[in-house]
Design a protein around this motif. Structure first.
Motif, short mmCIF file in Angstrom:
data_model
loop_
_atom_site.label_atom_id
_atom_site.label_comp_id
_atom_site.label_asym_id
_atom_site.label_seq_id
_atom_site.Cartn_x
_atom_site.Cartn_y
_atom_site.Cartn_z
N SER A 45 6.62 0.46 0.93
CA SER A 45 6.08 -0.91 0.84
C SER A 45 6.54 -1.58 -0.43
CB SER A 45 4.55 -0.87 0.87
OG SER A 45 4.07 -0.47 2.12
N THR A 46 6.67 -2.90 -0.36
CA THR A 46 7.07 -3.68 -1.53
C THR A 46 5.94 -4.62 -1.93
OG1 THR A 46 8.00 -5.49 -0.21
CG2 THR A 46 9.45 -3.63 -0.73
N ASN A 47 6.08 -5.18 -3.13
CA ASN A 47 5.06 -6.10 -3.64
C ASN A 47 5.33 -7.55 -3.28
OD1 ASN A 47 3.73 -3.93 -4.92
ND2 ASN A 47 5.03 -4.12 -6.73
N ASP A 48 6.42 -7.78 -2.59
CA ASP A 48 6.80 -9.18 -2.31
C ASP A 48 7.04 -9.45 -0.82
OD1 ASP A 48 9.06 -7.68 -2.04
OD2 ASP A 48 10.29 -8.85 -3.43
N ASP A 49 6.44 -8.64 0.04
CA ASP A 49 6.60 -8.85 1.48
C ASP A 49 5.79 -10.09 1.88
OD1 ASP A 49 6.54 -8.77 4.28
OD2 ASP A 49 6.58 -6.57 4.32
N PRO A 50 6.41 -11.13 2.40
CA PRO A 50 5.69 -12.37 2.70
C PRO A 50 4.85 -12.30 3.98
CG PRO A 50 7.97 -12.59 3.36
CD PRO A 50 7.85 -11.26 2.68
N ARG A 51 5.01 -11.27 4.79
CA ARG A 51 4.26 -11.18 6.05
C ARG A 51 2.79 -10.88 5.80
NH1 ARG A 51 7.10 -6.40 8.91
NH2 ARG A 51 6.90 -5.65 6.76
N ASP A 52 1.92 -11.43 6.64
CA ASP A 52 0.50 -11.10 6.50
C ASP A 52 0.25 -9.71 7.06
OD1 ASP A 52 0.50 -11.37 9.26
OD2 ASP A 52 -0.87 -13.07 9.31
#
Length: 241
Positions: A45-52
């Protein structure tokens, strides 16, 4: 009593399991030292994934966003029964390795007697609330610094850890230990290094595990009756071994 718990700070059932364990302890009157261990549900996981969250869940399990919304609604309802407020529509994507590293720092400081004994538990609770209730980015260093110091960790040590890779190996070792125990998901609880509880089980399951753990630690008493023994050390209440 010691209870070791493997969980992630973005795992909805882990927060529910924490509350159910606490209810079981409160109902039984037992006291326990709870040690929180690391487990990352998704280390990629990343800290900038724009998906809800609903979209991320739906895509992860290949079941679509509508399924993700339904799953979130279901777990939110269960959490509410325990007094937990979930605002999953506000949940932000996060890689939790840094949160886990701070939990290791808290554990080390507790064991060294440098902070109160409940500091690691308070940090765990604050991280869970931050993600599920407050919609805060628990992978962000500024946010983690604020949460950790709020829980009672010294700011200089927090900055030191976040600026390094300290405890990264411990996080990985925790994950390996859970898998070695046979855990196939989290939360995963081990009571007195003997009784394992997998998942956010009902309070009654935790109560039974606590009862068994207590029974193992209590001395056995032989119940006697008339003529059972002539040993003068035995009385009407039995013969302690």
């Amino acid at each position: 009593m010691r209870i070791d718990v493997w969980s992630d700070v973005v795992c909805p059932w882990c927060y529910i399991g924490k509350r159910r364990l606490e209810e079981a302890l409160a109902g039984s009157g037992d006291t326990a030292t709870i040690v929180w261990h690391s487990f990352q549900l998704d280390p990629s996981s990343t800290n900038d994934d724009p998906r809800d969250l609903a979209t991320r869940l739906g895509e992860k399990y290949d079941r679509g966003r509508e399924w993700g919304l339904q799953a979130n609604a279901h777990v939110t309802e269960i959490a509410a029964e325990l007094g937990l407020e979930y605002n999953l529509d506000q949940a932000k994507s996060a890689n939790t390795v840094d949160a886990h590293r701070l939990l290791h720092l808290a554990r080390e400081l507790v064991e060294a007697g440098q902070v109160p004994a409940d500091t690691q538990d308070r940090l765990k609770e604050r991280l869970l609330k931050a993600y599920f209730t407050d919609g805060l980015p628990v992978g962000d260093h500024a946010t983690l610094t604020e949460l950790a110091t709020e829980a009672g960790l010294p700011s200089d040590r927090v900055h030191e850890v976040l600026a390094s890779t300290t405890y990264t190996e411990e996080v990985a070792a925790d994950q390996a230990q859970a898998l070695a125990y046979g855990a196939n998901g989290v939360p995963f609880f081990v009571i007195d290094e003997k009784y394992g509880v997998s998942g956010a089980q009902p309070v009654e399951v935790f109560q039974e595990a606590l009862r068994r753990a207590n029974a193992d630690r209590k001395p056995v008493t032989l119940i006697t009756g008339p003529g059972a023994t002539d040993d003068p050390t035995c009385g009407p209440d039995g013969c302690p071994i």
